[in-house]
Design a protein around this motif. Structure first.
Motif, mmCIF file in Angstrom:
data_model
loop_
_atom_site.group_PDB
_atom_site.id
_atom_site.type_symbol
_atom_site.label_atom_id
_atom_site.label_comp_id
_atom_site.label_asym_id
_atom_site.label_seq_id
_atom_site.Cartn_x
_atom_site.Cartn_y
_atom_site.Cartn_z
ATOM 1 N N ARG A 1 0.862 -1.173 0.000
ATOM 2 C CA ARG A 1 0.000 0.000 0.000
ATOM 3 C C ARG A 1 0.902 1.228 0.000
ATOM 4 O O ARG A 1 1.832 1.331 0.795
ATOM 5 C CB ARG A 1 -0.902 0.016 1.230
ATOM 6 N N GLN A 2 0.639 2.141 -0.893
ATOM 7 C CA GLN A 2 1.446 3.344 -1.006
ATOM 8 C C GLN A 2 1.044 4.342 0.068
ATOM 9 O O GLN A 2 -0.141 4.630 0.231
ATOM 10 C CB GLN A 2 1.277 3.977 -2.396
ATOM 11 N N PRO A 3 2.023 4.873 0.784
ATOM 12 C CA PRO A 3 1.672 5.880 1.800
ATOM 13 C C PRO A 3 1.178 7.161 1.122
ATOM 14 O O PRO A 3 1.627 7.510 0.034
ATOM 15 C CB PRO A 3 2.992 6.117 2.533
ATOM 16 N N LEU A 4 0.264 7.820 1.767
ATOM 17 C CA LEU A 4 -0.276 9.076 1.238
ATOM 18 C C LEU A 4 0.520 10.232 1.828
ATOM 19 O O LEU A 4 0.033 10.977 2.669
ATOM 20 C CB LEU A 4 -1.765 9.192 1.573
ATOM 21 N N LYS A 5 1.740 10.391 1.349
ATOM 22 C CA LYS A 5 2.639 11.376 1.936
ATOM 23 C C LYS A 5 2.197 12.817 1.699
ATOM 24 O O LYS A 5 2.560 13.702 2.451
ATOM 25 C CB LYS A 5 4.062 11.166 1.427
ATOM 26 N N ASN A 6 1.402 13.074 0.680
ATOM 27 C CA ASN A 6 0.990 14.440 0.358
ATOM 28 C C ASN A 6 -0.410 14.788 0.837
ATOM 29 O O ASN A 6 -0.870 15.904 0.607
ATOM 30 C CB ASN A 6 1.045 14.654 -1.163
ATOM 31 N N ILE A 7 -1.085 13.865 1.503
ATOM 32 C CA ILE A 7 -2.518 14.046 1.773
ATOM 33 C C ILE A 7 -2.820 15.271 2.635
ATOM 34 O O ILE A 7 -3.792 15.982 2.383
ATOM 35 C CB ILE A 7 -3.149 12.762 2.353
ATOM 36 N N ASP A 8 -1.998 15.556 3.637
ATOM 37 C CA ASP A 8 -2.271 16.715 4.500
ATOM 38 C C ASP A 8 -2.247 18.017 3.703
ATOM 39 O O ASP A 8 -3.108 18.879 3.873
ATOM 40 C CB ASP A 8 -1.271 16.788 5.650
ATOM 41 N N GLY A 9 -1.271 18.165 2.828
ATOM 42 C CA GLY A 9 -1.177 19.367 1.999
ATOM 43 C C GLY A 9 -2.302 19.466 0.988
ATOM 44 O O GLY A 9 -2.804 20.561 0.706
ATOM 45 N N LEU A 10 -2.723 18.332 0.442
ATOM 46 C CA LEU A 10 -3.834 18.337 -0.514
ATOM 47 C C LEU A 10 -5.135 18.737 0.178
ATOM 48 O O LEU A 10 -5.907 19.540 -0.351
ATOM 49 C CB LEU A 10 -3.976 16.957 -1.164
ATOM 50 N N ILE A 11 -5.357 18.199 1.361
ATOM 51 C CA ILE A 11 -6.557 18.561 2.124
ATOM 52 C C ILE A 11 -6.528 20.047 2.482
ATOM 53 O O ILE A 11 -7.531 20.748 2.374
ATOM 54 C CB ILE A 11 -6.690 17.679 3.381
ATOM 55 N N ARG A 12 -5.378 20.549 2.889
ATOM 56 C CA ARG A 12 -5.239 21.970 3.227
ATOM 57 C C ARG A 12 -5.562 22.836 2.003
ATOM 58 O O ARG A 12 -6.245 23.851 2.105
ATOM 59 C CB ARG A 12 -3.821 22.246 3.751
ATOM 60 N N ALA A 13 -5.088 22.417 0.814
ATOM 61 C CA ALA A 13 -5.366 23.182 -0.416
ATOM 62 C C ALA A 13 -6.860 23.183 -0.730
ATOM 63 O O ALA A 13 -7.395 24.193 -1.194
ATOM 64 C CB ALA A 13 -4.571 22.607 -1.583
#
Length: 148
Positions: free
Chosen positions: A42-54
């Motif tokens: 399973r690929q970690p969602l390393k960018n998810i916090d920044g995407l949600i913030r955007a």
């Protein structure tokens, strides 16, 4: 699903008699939920916090996206929202290149930059309606929307 089953069994176990508790213990031992994928990790969602913030801040994003076939592409997006389906996360965004709303699998967003530029979501846009139409298209029920 595993959480729902566990919660239900816990509720039944706490409200039942001794025989029911024994049966529920036996049933719990009869199930094992493995949510790991068959192929690869399973690929970690390393960018998810920044995407949600955007999404929350309505900030235009510049991303590098790995398409299904493996090629990387630069995109400039207006992120409307996030859809979580099972264990997969998707960014729903207006893509300036295609001049249409598209679906981007979050684990394939290799990098992103949130710009100072903001945007407004179109009046009347519905994430649910878009997602339902998009998934229908993906399954082959209609051919109007391209899902990346």
């Amino acid at each position: 699903m595993a959480d729902k089953l566990s919660n239900t069994l816990l509720k039944l176990q706490s409200s039942g008699n001794e025989k029911n508790r024994y049966d529920l213990d036996r049933i719990k031992r009869s199930f094992y939920f493995d949510d790991t994928p068959w192929w690869g990790d399973r690929q970690p969602l390393k960018n998810i916090d920044g995407l949600i913030r955007a999404v929350f801040d309505a900030k235009v994003l510049e991303i590098t996206y790995k398409k299904y076939e493996g090629a990387a592409a630069a995109r400039r997006l207006h992120p409307y929202g996030i859809v979580v389906k099972r264990m997969d996360w998707y960014l729903i965004a207006y893509c300036e290149k295609s001049k249409d709303v598209r679906t981007f699998k979050c684990e394939r967003i290799l990098s992103y930059a949130a710009l100072e530029q903001t945007f407004s979501m179109p009046q009347g846009f519905s994430m649910e309606a878009y997602w339902n139409h998009s998934t229908g298209s993906f399954k082959g029920f209609c051919s109007e929307t391209e899902v990346y």
